[in-house]
Design a protein around this motif. Structure first.
Motif, PDB file in Angstrom:
ATOM      1  N   ALA A 565      -2.020  -2.075   9.908  1.00 24.29           N
ATOM      2  CA  ALA A 565      -2.336  -3.500  10.006  1.00 24.29           C
ATOM      3  C   ALA A 565      -2.645  -4.070   8.621  1.00 24.29           C
ATOM      4  O   ALA A 565      -2.229  -5.171   8.271  1.00 24.29           O
ATOM      5  CB  ALA A 565      -3.515  -3.708  10.952  1.00 24.29           C
ATOM      6  N   GLN A 566      -3.374  -3.273   7.796  1.00 22.87           N
ATOM      7  CA  GLN A 566      -3.720  -3.745   6.451  1.00 22.87           C
ATOM      8  C   GLN A 566      -2.459  -4.012   5.620  1.00 22.87           C
ATOM      9  O   GLN A 566      -2.424  -4.951   4.823  1.00 22.87           O
ATOM     10  CB  GLN A 566      -4.622  -2.723   5.752  1.00 22.87           C
ATOM     11  N   ASP A 567      -1.419  -3.220   5.827  1.00 29.40           N
ATOM     12  CA  ASP A 567      -0.175  -3.450   5.094  1.00 29.40           C
ATOM     13  C   ASP A 567       0.394  -4.833   5.413  1.00 29.40           C
ATOM     14  O   ASP A 567       0.925  -5.522   4.541  1.00 29.40           O
ATOM     15  CB  ASP A 567       0.877  -2.388   5.437  1.00 29.40           C
ATOM     16  N   TYR A 590     -10.937 -10.156   6.223  1.00 29.48           N
ATOM     17  CA  TYR A 590      -9.852  -9.400   5.646  1.00 29.48           C
ATOM     18  C   TYR A 590     -10.043  -9.460   4.147  1.00 29.48           C
ATOM     19  O   TYR A 590     -10.861 -10.220   3.632  1.00 29.48           O
ATOM     20  CB  TYR A 590      -8.505 -10.000   6.043  1.00 29.48           C
ATOM     21  N   ASN A 591      -9.270  -8.639   3.418  1.00 27.80           N
ATOM     22  CA  ASN A 591      -9.459  -8.509   1.985  1.00 27.80           C
ATOM     23  C   ASN A 591      -8.098  -8.547   1.315  1.00 27.80           C
ATOM     24  O   ASN A 591      -7.255  -7.712   1.564  1.00 27.80           O
ATOM     25  CB  ASN A 591     -10.178  -7.179   1.729  1.00 27.80           C
ATOM     26  N   CYS A 592      -7.892  -9.544   0.489  1.00 27.03           N
ATOM     27  CA  CYS A 592      -6.593  -9.727  -0.139  1.00 27.03           C
ATOM     28  C   CYS A 592      -6.510  -9.029  -1.489  1.00 27.03           C
ATOM     29  O   CYS A 592      -5.644  -9.345  -2.291  1.00 27.03           O
ATOM     30  CB  CYS A 592      -6.287 -11.215  -0.310  1.00 27.03           C
ATOM     31  N   SER A 593      -7.421  -8.095  -1.744  1.00 23.12           N
ATOM     32  CA  SER A 593      -7.432  -7.528  -3.094  1.00 23.12           C
ATOM     33  C   SER A 593      -6.178  -6.705  -3.381  1.00 23.12           C
ATOM     34  O   SER A 593      -5.837  -6.478  -4.529  1.00 23.12           O
ATOM     35  CB  SER A 593      -8.683  -6.676  -3.309  1.00 23.12           C
ATOM     36  N   ASN A 594      -5.484  -6.236  -2.354  1.00 23.24           N
ATOM     37  CA  ASN A 594      -4.287  -5.415  -2.581  1.00 23.24           C
ATOM     38  C   ASN A 594      -3.028  -6.139  -2.142  1.00 23.24           C
ATOM     39  O   ASN A 594      -2.157  -5.550  -1.519  1.00 23.24           O
ATOM     40  CB  ASN A 594      -4.399  -4.108  -1.791  1.00 23.24           C
ATOM     41  N   GLN A 595      -2.934  -7.417  -2.422  1.00 25.42           N
ATOM     42  CA  GLN A 595      -1.772  -8.125  -1.892  1.00 25.42           C
ATOM     43  C   GLN A 595      -0.472  -7.542  -2.418  1.00 25.42           C
ATOM     44  O   GLN A 595      -0.375  -7.117  -3.563  1.00 25.42           O
ATOM     45  CB  GLN A 595      -1.849  -9.608  -2.179  1.00 25.42           C
TER      46      GLN A 595
HETATM   47  C1  LIG Z   1      -6.860  -1.318  -2.093  1.00 28.46           C
HETATM   48  O1  LIG Z   1      -6.303  -0.216  -2.779  1.00 28.46           O
HETATM   49  C2  LIG Z   1      -7.293   0.699  -3.275  1.00 28.46           C
HETATM   50  C3  LIG Z   1      -6.583   1.745  -4.105  1.00 28.46           C
HETATM   51  O2  LIG Z   1      -5.490   2.276  -3.404  1.00 28.46           O
HETATM   52  C4  LIG Z   1      -8.033   1.288  -2.083  1.00 28.46           C
HETATM   53  O3  LIG Z   1      -9.035   2.167  -2.540  1.00 28.46           O
HETATM   54  C5  LIG Z   1      -8.695   0.161  -1.294  1.00 28.46           C
HETATM   55  O4  LIG Z   1      -9.303   0.665  -0.142  1.00 28.46           O
HETATM   56  C6  LIG Z   1      -7.651  -0.871  -0.885  1.00 28.46           C
HETATM   57  N1  LIG Z   1      -8.312  -1.986  -0.265  1.00 28.46           N
HETATM   58  C7  LIG Z   1      -7.869  -2.526   0.886  1.00 28.46           C
HETATM   59  C8  LIG Z   1      -8.608  -3.671   1.397  1.00 28.46           C
HETATM   60  O5  LIG Z   1      -6.875  -2.098   1.477  1.00 28.46           O
END
Ligand SMILES: *[C@@H]1O[C@H](CO)[C@@H](O)[C@H](O)[C@H]1NC(C)=O
Ligand SMILES: *[C@@H]1O[C@H](CO)[C@@H](O)[C@H](O)[C@H]1NC(C)=O
Ligand SMILES: *[C@@H]1O[C@H](CO)[C@@H](O)[C@H](O)[C@H]1NC(C)=O
Ligand SMILES: *[C@@H]1O[C@H](CO)[C@@H](O)[C@H](O)[C@H]1NC(C)=O
Ligand SMILES: *[C@@H]1O[C@H](CO)[C@@H](O)[C@H](O)[C@H]1NC(C)=O
Ligand SMILES: *[C@@H]1O[C@H](CO)[C@@H](O)[C@H](O)[C@H]1NC(C)=O
Ligand SMILES: *[C@@H]1O[C@H](CO)[C@@H](O)[C@H](O)[C@H]1NC(C)=O
Ligand SMILES: *[C@@H]1O[C@H](CO)[C@@H](O)[C@H](O)[C@H]1NC(C)=O
Ligand SMILES: *[C@@H]1O[C@H](CO)[C@@H](O)[C@H](O)[C@H]1NC(C)=O
Ligand SMILES: *[C@@H]1O[C@H](CO)[C@@H](O)[C@H](O)[C@H]1NC(C)=O
Ligand SMILES: *[C@@H]1O[C@H](CO)[C@@H](O)[C@H](O)[C@H]1NC(C)=O
Length: 709
Positions: A565-567, A590-595
């Motif tokens: 789902a996060q993907d 939700y967290n957009c840090s890895n968009q």
């Molecule tokens: C974002 O990526 C980092 C490194 O892969 C991971 O540790 C972190 O849990 C990820 N955050 C989210 C919200 O998916």
């Protein structure tokens, strides 16, 4: 798959502009953030109804006799409710704490049996025995309802209903809940949207009974039980059965002939997760439609002994025996009743570029006994055939005309109701199937795969005319032969149900990946699949995805491309949706840090814009993670076929897996240029296991951003 989430996203796009009707009330879907629910409320229903009560007192409409009406509350897939509101009430609502978004209810469109054999499903090996025919998988079907008396829903051979099933069977108008059984385990109707929009309600709207036929056809295609000796007026004779004949069916009637509203579709949030609205959303399976290796025929025998197999679906055993064969240049246009009235007997030859449908219409108003239609472009995708006749090719037509002109007392004999299977060439991409890329997610290749969708035989409602003789005689039948992506999708959903039965731990993304990477891009002559829509040119993945779905290979794909789902959230984040839009889908924090726009998808597409210089080489890089679902140690090597005019590199070129469920990462780069001719080019990357046991194929597509099709 995962139809509910799919529908949510559909709204996000379809409804980004909220249309407000000023004074009248209309239906709105309101998304709420449940974390704002004040403590005193014991439940979300309680909170939402109190919100509506508060609108009553604040709104200028409060003097009206109609208060705002709560239609549905939603708590599974989204948090919120649907309600009949005036514009003023909506404005007041928008000021409330906890409101995420509100938009007006939209019309949900209906997207819309030999196929199992054609797909090589068989009792002896592969997916049917491995999944026990989909035993105990519950398939939820959101469509026009069900005709429960159809033999496809008999529960012969079905075991007890799994205890995890918590849904129900709603009685209603002309629908006794005792009609549910161990096959048809659930039936519900969601009519509040249609009632709110349509004050002229009828009793029929209070029932899951199918008054259209579509839902009965699609659900019996996914999971219908076996019915012996079925046919479409003598054609396609045989045993009809669903793709997953031991699966359970839970029917949600959300599409009413009277109109269909999104709030009703959204209310379908019970039961298991297979559905099939058609669109290009990343977390659904999108299925293109194709033909099968089956030919419906009338065989034409001339007085000189020449026999030609023509196409026919004339729905009866018409008597056309040694009938005088008539050819005249003027009559052969078959374009006027007046001309055809000059012929009062015999079999006419219609040879013209007029459409077949218009010709058969004129002929059916005449006294002619039968007709031979010479047509080069009829695509054999429709069952409409209301007059005795056959369609033959121009080459064959030349022979028939020659005989008609030169033979002595030329005659024709036609035998109807003939069905041939194993015919070449099949599959062929259907003309009507919609082509990608998906406008909402152009960076993801859609459709995913292709399945039989043309002239599929499945159950129908008995009180409807499904064929016709002449101008006035309607014919009904318990089975209907129809074409559409709506017919291809239940094949995809049925196979997904079987895969879920065989691999209960697989995620929807894994199931889809297995279907994509094992799909077959070749037809039954061993050549690349062709596309009727492009005059039988080689089909591109934009038309058919990875190719024809191959259920037995999908059972054991070797590697899978999984997604969480996060993907999907990371993908939405990359598309610059607002926080509110994403919250509308995700419901919670939700967290957009890895968009990332690079979803771990089992296919690759790059789009070029027409403005781009055709000289400079552009690069696009993808990252993929593959999971070994084969048994134990495995080594795979990449085999790349670059799209014409592009280069593709893969790194590393060898992937070694120590054990089952090991994951490996690789990157793929496409070097491409923009093509002013706007052509779609394609190739593939195939991960081939060293021992040759598995081949894991992903299409690679380079396509113009502005489609020319
Ligand atoms: C974002 O990526 C980092 C490194 O892969 C991971 O540790 C972190 O849990 C990820 N955050 C989210 C919200 O998916
Ligand atoms: C529903 O069917 C049951 C069993 O056949 C019957 O006893 C009952 O009367 C029926 N109910 C209605 C409302 O027709
Ligand atoms: C309801 O029925 C009346 C009379 O047949 C018709 O004029 C009106 O347009 C209908 N309203 C709707 C919303 O269908
Ligand atoms: C259907 O046909 C099969 C095989 O011919 C037979 O075994 C089965 O009993 C038949 N079922 C019914 C309901 O007639
Ligand atoms: C199938 O149906 C036809 C016509 O209804 C009948 O003549 C035939 O005997 C049936 N065949 C079987 C195997 O039941
Ligand atoms: C019928 O077709 C002929 C030949 O194409 C054409 O000359 C004629 O005008 C057509 N008649 C009608 C009524 O369309
Ligand atoms: C795929 O990912 C889902 C969600 O993280 C997980 O439940 C599943 O086990 C993974 N693997 C397969 C083969 O589905
Ligand atoms: C999203 O916004 C960023 C920053 O404004 C921009 O660079 C990027 O192109 C946008 N992406 C899309 C898909 O519009
Ligand atoms: C998002 O996740 C990252 C780590 O993956 C963390 O540093 C950051 O604080 C989180 N942001 C929010 C708003 O939760
Ligand atoms: C693409 O661009 C070329 C050159 O500017 C132009 O001739 C052509 O018509 C364009 N094609 C489309 C489909 O816009
Ligand atoms: C584009 O089309 C024209 C005319 O059909 C052709 O001459 C040319 O070679 C094509 N260009 C490419 C790059 O395929």
């Amino acid at each position: 798959m995962e139809c509910f989430k799919q529908i949510l996203l559909f709204f996000l796009f379809a409804c980004s502009v909220v249309n407000l009707v000023s004074s009248e009330r209309s239906t709105y879907i309101v998304h709420m953030d449940k974390s704002f629910m004040p403590k005193p409320f014991s439940s979300h229903q309680h909170w939402y109804s109190s919100i509506l009560d508060s609108l009553k007192s604040t709104s200028p409409n409060s003097h009206q006799e109609n208060p705002p009406i709560l239609l549905y509350t939603y708590d599974t897939v989204l948090h919120g409710f649907s309600a009949l509101l005036s514009r003023a009430e909506l404005e007041a609502l928008k000021k409330l704490l906890g409101l995420v978004s509100a938009y007006s209810d939209k019309v949900a469109t209906l997207d819309t049996t030999h196929s199992c054999e054609f797909l090589s499903l068989n009792p002896f090996t592969g997916l049917w025995p491995a999944s026990e025919y989909g035993k105990d998988v519950i398939v939820g079907v959101m469509d026009t309802g069900v005709w429960p008396e159809s033999l496809s829903y008999k529960d012969d051979g079905m075991t007890e209903i799994p205890s995890r099933w918590k849904g129900g069977c709603d009685g209603g108008f002309d629908f006794n809940s005792s009609l549910c059984n161990k096959k048809l385990i659930g039936a519900k109707y969601f009519n509040k949207g249609v009632l709110a929009a349509n004050p002229n309600n009828t009793k029929k709207m209070y029932s899951a009974r199918d008054t259209d036929g579509h839902g009965t056809h699609t659900s019996s295609t996914v999971g219908g039980n076996s019915v012996n000796n079925t046919s479409f007026f003598g054609y396609a004779l045989g045993t009809a059965r669903g793709v997953a004949p031991r699966a359970r069916l839970a029917i949600y009637k959300v599409i009413f002939k009277e109109w269909s509203y999104a709030s009703d579709v959204l209310a379908g949030n019970v039961g298991t997760r297979l559905g099939y609205l058609h669109n290009g959303i990343p977390w659904v399976l999108t299925v293109a439609a194709a033909s099968m290796d089956r030919w419906f025929a009338g065989s034409l025998t001339l007085g000189n002994g020449l026999t030609i197999t023509g196409w026919s679906l004339f729905p009866a055993r018409a008597f056309v025996h040694n009938s005088a064969l008539i050819y005249s240049k003027t009559i052969a246009a078959c374009n006027s009743t007046e001309l055809l009235s000059r012929v009062s007997f015999g079999t006419v030859i219609c040879d013209t570029s007029e459409s077949f449908y218009s010709q058969i219409d004129y002929v059916s108003q005449s006294n002619v006994q039968a007709a031979i239609f010479i047509s080069s472009y009829y695509t054999y995708e429709d069952s409409h055939f209301n007059y005795p006749g056959v369609i033959i090719s121009p080459d064959e037509g030349a022979k028939v005309i020659n005989y008609a002109l030169k033979g002595k007392n030329p005659t024709a004999t036609i035998k109807f109701q003939q069905t041939f299977v194993g015919t070449t060439t099949a599959p062929v991409v259907a003309g009507y199937t919609s082509r990608g890329p998906s406008p909402s997610y152009p960076g993801i290749l859609k459709p995913d795969v292709m399945a039989p969708g043309t002239l599929v035989l499945a159950s129908w409602i008995p009180n409807d005319a499904v064929s016709q003789i002449g101008q006035n005689i309607g014919l009904s039948n318990d089975f209907n032969l129809i074409s559409g992506t709506s017919m291809a999708c239940p094949h995809g959903a049925g196979i997904a149900a079987l895969l879920k039965g065989a691999h209960p731990g697989w995620s929807p993304a894994a199931i889809r990946s297995a279907m994509v990477t094992t799909a077959n891009p070749f037809d039954n002559t061993g050549n690349p699949i062709k596309d009727i829509g492009f005059n039988y040119a080689v089909a591109t993945p934009i038309s058919m995805g990875a190719g024809e779905v191959d259920p037995n290979s999908a059972l054991d794909p070797g590697l899978i491309y999984n997604a969480t789902a996060q993907d999907y959230i990371n993908l939405l984040c990359s598309m610059n949706y607002t926080q509110m839009q994403i919250l509308t889908i995700k419901r919670s924090n939700y967290n957009c840090s890895n968009q990332s726009s690079d979803l771990n998808y089992p296919s690759f597409i790059v789009l070029y814009t027409n403005g781009t210089s055709t000289k400079s080489v552009l690069t696009k890089k993808f990252e993929r993670v593959v999971t070994n679902v084969g048994d134990g140690v495995a080594t795979y090597k990449a085999k790349v076929t670059a799209p014409k005019g592009s280069d593709v590199s893969v790194y590393p070129e060898t992937l070694v897996f120590g054990q089952k469920y090991d994951q490996q990462t690789y990157s793929l780069r496409i070097y491409y240029t923009a093509d002013q001719n706007q052509t779609v080019t394609f190739g593939s990357v195939i991960w081939v296991e060293e021992n040759g046991k598995h081949t894991v194929r992903s299409p690679i597509v380079v396509a113009p951003m502005i489609p020319v099709w």
